[in-house]
Scaffold this motif. Sequence first.
Motif, PDB file in Angstrom:
ATOM      1  N   UNK A   1       2.601   7.340  -3.771  1.00  0.00           N
ATOM      2  CA  UNK A   1       3.838   7.139  -3.013  1.00  0.00           C
ATOM      3  C   UNK A   1       4.135   8.432  -2.270  1.00  0.00           C
ATOM      4  N   UNK A   2       4.332   8.340  -0.968  1.00  0.00           N
ATOM      5  CA  UNK A   2       4.692   9.504  -0.164  1.00  0.00           C
ATOM      6  C   UNK A   2       6.181   9.486   0.140  1.00  0.00           C
ATOM      7  N   UNK A   3       6.833  10.618  -0.081  1.00  0.00           N
ATOM      8  CA  UNK A   3       8.222  10.800   0.325  1.00  0.00           C
ATOM      9  C   UNK A   3       8.234  11.629   1.605  1.00  0.00           C
ATOM     10  N   UNK A   4       8.784  11.060   2.657  1.00  0.00           N
ATOM     11  CA  UNK A   4       8.909  11.750   3.941  1.00  0.00           C
ATOM     12  C   UNK A   4      10.256  11.394   4.533  1.00  0.00           C
ATOM     13  N   UNK A   5      11.088  12.402   4.775  1.00  0.00           N
ATOM     14  CA  UNK A   5      12.392  12.116   5.364  1.00  0.00           C
ATOM     15  C   UNK A   5      12.230  11.335   6.663  1.00  0.00           C
ATOM     16  N   UNK A   6      11.261  11.734   7.467  1.00  0.00           N
ATOM     17  CA  UNK A   6      11.042  11.117   8.779  1.00  0.00           C
ATOM     18  C   UNK A   6      10.123   9.907   8.676  1.00  0.00           C
ATOM     19  N   UNK A   7      10.616   8.716   8.999  1.00  0.00           N
ATOM     20  CA  UNK A   7       9.775   7.516   8.881  1.00  0.00           C
ATOM     21  C   UNK A   7       8.611   7.476   9.853  1.00  0.00           C
ATOM     22  N   UNK A   8       8.771   8.053  11.039  1.00  0.00           N
ATOM     23  CA  UNK A   8       7.716   7.951  12.037  1.00  0.00           C
ATOM     24  C   UNK A   8       6.469   8.757  11.680  1.00  0.00           C
ATOM     25  N   UNK A   9       6.527   9.557  10.607  1.00  0.00           N
ATOM     26  CA  UNK A   9       5.326  10.230  10.114  1.00  0.00           C
ATOM     27  C   UNK A   9       4.365   9.228   9.482  1.00  0.00           C
ATOM     28  N   UNK A  10       4.778   7.979   9.363  1.00  0.00           N
ATOM     29  CA  UNK A  10       3.918   6.953   8.770  1.00  0.00           C
ATOM     30  C   UNK A  10       2.633   6.766   9.561  1.00  0.00           C
ATOM     31  N   UNK A  11       2.688   6.987  10.870  1.00  0.00           N
ATOM     32  CA  UNK A  11       1.483   6.850  11.690  1.00  0.00           C
ATOM     33  C   UNK A  11       0.395   7.814  11.210  1.00  0.00           C
ATOM     34  N   UNK A  12       0.788   9.035  10.896  1.00  0.00           N
ATOM     35  CA  UNK A  12      -0.153  10.027  10.386  1.00  0.00           C
ATOM     36  C   UNK A  12      -0.498   9.739   8.926  1.00  0.00           C
ATOM     37  N   UNK A  13       0.508   9.361   8.137  1.00  0.00           N
ATOM     38  CA  UNK A  13       0.280   9.102   6.716  1.00  0.00           C
ATOM     39  C   UNK A  13      -0.703   7.962   6.489  1.00  0.00           C
ATOM     40  N   UNK A  14      -0.739   7.014   7.423  1.00  0.00           N
ATOM     41  CA  UNK A  14      -1.624   5.854   7.283  1.00  0.00           C
ATOM     42  C   UNK A  14      -3.098   6.235   7.372  1.00  0.00           C
ATOM     43  N   UNK A  15      -3.393   7.451   7.804  1.00  0.00           N
ATOM     44  CA  UNK A  15      -4.777   7.916   7.868  1.00  0.00           C
ATOM     45  C   UNK A  15      -5.244   8.470   6.527  1.00  0.00           C
ATOM     46  N   UNK A  16      -4.341   8.515   5.545  1.00  0.00           N
ATOM     47  CA  UNK A  16      -4.654   9.014   4.201  1.00  0.00           C
ATOM     48  C   UNK A  16      -4.606   7.846   3.209  1.00  0.00           C
ATOM     49  N   UNK A  17      -5.204   8.019   2.025  1.00  0.00           N
ATOM     50  CA  UNK A  17      -5.147   6.963   1.004  1.00  0.00           C
ATOM     51  C   UNK A  17      -3.781   6.906   0.316  1.00  0.00           C
ATOM     52  N   UNK A  18      -2.771   6.517   1.093  1.00  0.00           N
ATOM     53  CA  UNK A  18      -1.393   6.402   0.609  1.00  0.00           C
ATOM     54  C   UNK A  18      -1.005   4.933   0.694  1.00  0.00           C
ATOM     55  N   UNK A  19      -0.494   4.395  -0.399  1.00  0.00           N
ATOM     56  CA  UNK A  19      -0.139   2.972  -0.407  1.00  0.00           C
ATOM     57  C   UNK A  19       1.302   2.717   0.015  1.00  0.00           C
ATOM     58  N   UNK A  20       2.203   3.672  -0.274  1.00  0.00           N
ATOM     59  CA  UNK A  20       3.636   3.439  -0.047  1.00  0.00           C
ATOM     60  C   UNK A  20       4.276   4.706   0.494  1.00  0.00           C
ATOM     61  N   UNK A  21       5.085   4.575   1.540  1.00  0.00           N
ATOM     62  CA  UNK A  21       5.894   5.684   2.037  1.00  0.00           C
ATOM     63  C   UNK A  21       7.357   5.289   1.981  1.00  0.00           C
ATOM     64  N   UNK A  22       8.186   6.182   1.427  1.00  0.00           N
ATOM     65  CA  UNK A  22       9.631   5.973   1.393  1.00  0.00           C
ATOM     66  C   UNK A  22      10.293   7.028   2.266  1.00  0.00           C
ATOM     67  N   UNK A  23      11.161   6.576   3.169  1.00  0.00           N
ATOM     68  CA  UNK A  23      11.795   7.475   4.132  1.00  0.00           C
ATOM     69  C   UNK A  23      13.273   7.143   4.294  1.00  0.00           C
ATOM     70  N   UNK A  24      13.961   8.022   5.012  1.00  0.00           N
ATOM     71  CA  UNK A  24      15.369   7.806   5.360  1.00  0.00           C
ATOM     72  C   UNK A  24      15.568   8.197   6.813  1.00  0.00           C
ATOM     73  N   UNK A  25      16.531   9.099   7.064  1.00  0.00           N
ATOM     74  CA  UNK A  25      16.725   9.770   8.358  1.00  0.00           C
ATOM     75  C   UNK A  25      17.367   8.898   9.436  1.00  0.00           C
ATOM     76  N   UNK A  26      17.006   7.628   9.531  1.00  0.00           N
ATOM     77  CA  UNK A  26      17.453   6.783  10.642  1.00  0.00           C
ATOM     78  C   UNK A  26      18.892   6.301  10.508  1.00  0.00           C
TER      79      UNK A  26
END
Length: 293
Positions: A198-223
């Motif tokens: 699980x990746x914690x990233x305040x910024x949701x749009x970092x998901x584009x980069x995170x998707x290039x890694x073996x990460x199954x879930x990203x939790x974000x806020x910020x918006x």
Amino acid sequence: MSEQITRRTFIKRAVGTLLTAGGLGTGSYFYAREVEPRMLDITRHTIKNAALPSGFDGVRVIQFSDTHIGFQYTMEQLKQLITKINKLKPDLIVFTGDLLDDPRHFTEKNKLISMLSNLDAPLGKFAVYGNHDHGGYGSDLYKQIMEQSGFTLLLNTSANIKLLDGSSIWIAGIDDAMLGKPDLNASMAKIPTNSYTILLSHAPDKAEEAAQFPIQMQMSGHSHGGQIQVPFYGPLVTPPFAEKYVEGFYTVGPNDGLTLYVNRGLGTTRLPFRFLSQPELAIFTLKSEKTSS
């Protein structure tokens, strides 16, 4: 994009939104300023994945985000929130940034540490930086508050959560995208291949980069879910790095391998309004596909 230009652009758009909100009429204006910001939408979700060890089946994760204490969200509201969270009996708690709206003018550090220390999660409490947690001496203040209240602050690093049966998952966290220095390579460096992460990233749009890694879930806020939403149009105000992914679930990357969840957060910033974007507390129940239904 410089911080100055970013903030100027954000404020310019926010002013336009304020005028729009004013045009909704007195009743809607009062509702958006005094009623909806004090609501709480407790959302419940099931997260299923084949990589999740069976020992974690049924584990409950609570995510809260973007309190922005000091602007509109009060210490009393936080106290009530903590009571609600503890009654829900989470196994794991994550906070995805923007604790204080303006750290320079916050004077209740010890009280806040005492309050956050009351949050109880047997598998741990984890947090990442948001943009409002940086700036001036805010970075150090936020670090002190979170660590002294029992949170593990993930700054481009990760933590292993292990059960008695030996099974484990990983929680990774990156720095804020606007004012920090996020480094996904560093955050993933210690995580073994094929681990549920699980990746914690305040910024949701970092998901584009995170998707290039073996990460199954990203939790974000910020918006903040846009803070103000217009029917049939959508959010009027979205900050940088939360312009593509605004609220709720998305699938991102090759074969939609990454599940992103964007929490609407609890507080407000720039504008003291919420309209059709209620404050949110999210509960995730993990479900292993290796466990029979």
